[in-house]
Design an enzyme around this catalytic site. Sequence first.
Site, short mmCIF file in Angstrom:
data_model
loop_
_atom_site.label_atom_id
_atom_site.label_comp_id
_atom_site.label_asym_id
_atom_site.label_seq_id
_atom_site.Cartn_x
_atom_site.Cartn_y
_atom_site.Cartn_z
N GLY A 114 6.67 -28.44 132.91
CA GLY A 114 7.86 -28.76 133.68
C GLY A 114 8.65 -29.91 133.07
O GLY A 114 9.84 -30.07 133.33
N ASN A 115 7.97 -30.72 132.24
CA ASN A 115 8.65 -31.80 131.51
C ASN A 115 9.43 -31.28 130.31
O ASN A 115 10.27 -32.00 129.75
CB ASN A 115 7.66 -32.84 131.00
CG ASN A 115 7.35 -33.93 132.02
OD1 ASN A 115 6.24 -33.99 132.54
ND2 ASN A 115 8.33 -34.78 132.30
N SER A 116 9.15 -30.05 129.89
CA SER A 116 9.77 -29.51 128.69
C SER A 116 11.28 -29.59 128.75
O SER A 116 11.91 -29.16 129.72
CB SER A 116 9.37 -28.04 128.49
OG SER A 116 8.02 -27.94 128.13
N GLY B 142 14.62 -21.56 97.41
CA GLY B 142 14.03 -20.35 96.84
C GLY B 142 12.76 -20.59 96.06
O GLY B 142 12.63 -20.14 94.92
N VAL B 143 11.79 -21.29 96.67
CA VAL B 143 10.48 -21.49 96.04
C VAL B 143 9.39 -21.30 97.07
O VAL B 143 9.63 -21.38 98.27
CB VAL B 143 10.34 -22.92 95.45
CG1 VAL B 143 11.34 -23.14 94.32
CG2 VAL B 143 10.49 -23.98 96.52
N HIS C 95 12.56 -22.70 124.68
CA HIS C 95 11.56 -21.91 125.39
C HIS C 95 11.70 -22.01 126.91
O HIS C 95 11.15 -21.18 127.64
CB HIS C 95 10.14 -22.30 124.95
CG HIS C 95 9.62 -23.59 125.52
ND1 HIS C 95 9.61 -24.77 124.80
CD2 HIS C 95 9.07 -23.88 126.73
CE1 HIS C 95 9.08 -25.72 125.54
NE2 HIS C 95 8.75 -25.22 126.71
N ILE D 134 5.82 -23.15 98.14
CA ILE D 134 5.27 -24.48 97.91
C ILE D 134 3.95 -24.64 98.63
O ILE D 134 3.61 -23.87 99.53
CB ILE D 134 6.25 -25.58 98.40
CG1 ILE D 134 6.68 -25.30 99.85
CG2 ILE D 134 7.45 -25.69 97.49
CD1 ILE D 134 7.56 -26.37 100.45
N ASP E 250 13.28 -25.24 118.62
CA ASP E 250 13.08 -25.13 120.06
C ASP E 250 14.11 -25.94 120.85
O ASP E 250 13.76 -26.64 121.81
CB ASP E 250 11.65 -25.57 120.43
CG ASP E 250 11.26 -25.11 121.84
OD1 ASP E 250 11.92 -24.19 122.37
OD2 ASP E 250 10.31 -25.67 122.41
#
Length: 470
Positions: A212-214, A267-268, A106, A270, A140
């Site tokens: 800004g820490n991202s 393919g389930v 992001h 849940i 991310d």
Amino acid sequence: MKKILLNVYVAALIAVTTVSSAFAGIDLPSISPLVKQVGSAVVNISTERMVKDQFGFPGMPREFQEFFDQFSPFMGPQGGTRERMQSALGTGFIISKDGYIVTNNHVVQNADKIYVTLADQNNKQDKAEAKIIGTDSETDLALLKISVKNDLPSVKFGDSDKMEVGDWVVAIGNPFGLSNTVTTGIVSAKGRDIHAGPYDNFIQTDASINPGNSGGPLLNLDGEVIGINTAIAASGQGIGFAIPSKLASSIIEQLKSGQKVSRGWIGVTIQDLDDVTAKALGLKDQKGALIGSVMPNEPAAKAGLKAGDIVIKIGSTPINNASDLTRVIASYKPNNKVNVTAIRDGKEKQFTVQLGERNTNSQAGNKDIQKGSSLGLSLRELSNQDRQALRIPENINGILIVDVKQNGLAAKAGIMPQDIILAANLKPVKTIKELTDILDNESKKRGAIVLQIYRQGNSFIISIPLEEKK
């Protein structure tokens, strides 16, 4: 009254003395050597992208801009557009001496230009333009590369599984543009699900993390990266979240080798096993993932799993809830065979499942209209599996956005992967054909399309001007 106050004072003094005694003889570690060791491997990231505003003016609040955007396609040329440069800041860290850098998706998503600012031991800064090697929106994560003349300082991934609640951690980043800011704290929780994506398993920390820490590193006291700082609790203090290094390192390796990030799939549909269901089935506890349905001719069906089975283990890994199952299956490569332990009729049964691939064209409803339109979107009609994975309410119907082409029209308008298109030009759409009919007919004539978007519990309108191919 004086006697009561004296008793309160004595009790408080005893409590303080007890706490002080508990920490007596404990030397809290200095992190100065750690910062000197790894601090220069943490970089500042700034991005630029050109955006178009319709029928607005500089500084218009987003709520008003979105209101005007609803009507601008129908107002003709007098609505007008303006271009402006939008910038953003984030953090990253160097993982190899030749210039590979990890950050959050992001931070760099939809950017026209990405710049990395390096700092050496003498605090001399050097700015370089970076290119995106690969991204994974579901976790991310993003991998960048800059050209270098000399070897760069780097950090290594540590083992996030070895971290315990209460262990000391250090965060280094670029909060509010304040470069190389160092904060400390502890691991305050593990395995947090904050509904950010299908693979939530965050490390929670009270080390100060701010905008800004991202993309910056969360480090153990050995200077190893055990998490990538990603999110904060908007209404709280001292609550930040980091992607565990065990998950991140495997994704980054795939991106670095030029591979597409691929994940296993059975393919389930849940769901979590609640107390009432557990009692009705005669189970002792609520641990496990309850299979709601099995898709025909898909891996789980071929292996013999059925609706009502309760998955309690994949290989040797316990499954406590639906999120565990989604995350563990996704950690395997497609075509791998996994042993599944499930409870059926009160007894444990063993199954061997050869995994398929999540989000491949073989899955029902996965159709790509990017080639047939100017929007730059990969779409899939919403399935029960999508609802479970993304926690989408049953009353929400529409088309799932699987991917957004970088610098495409939809990306520039702010549309993101995992958004759901509810309506086009104010008409509800449930199928890709309904959307393409509106796009190919009335929208091309008007030169724009209005989409109603659902994102994380909120619904809003986005207008996209269409560009004719030359």
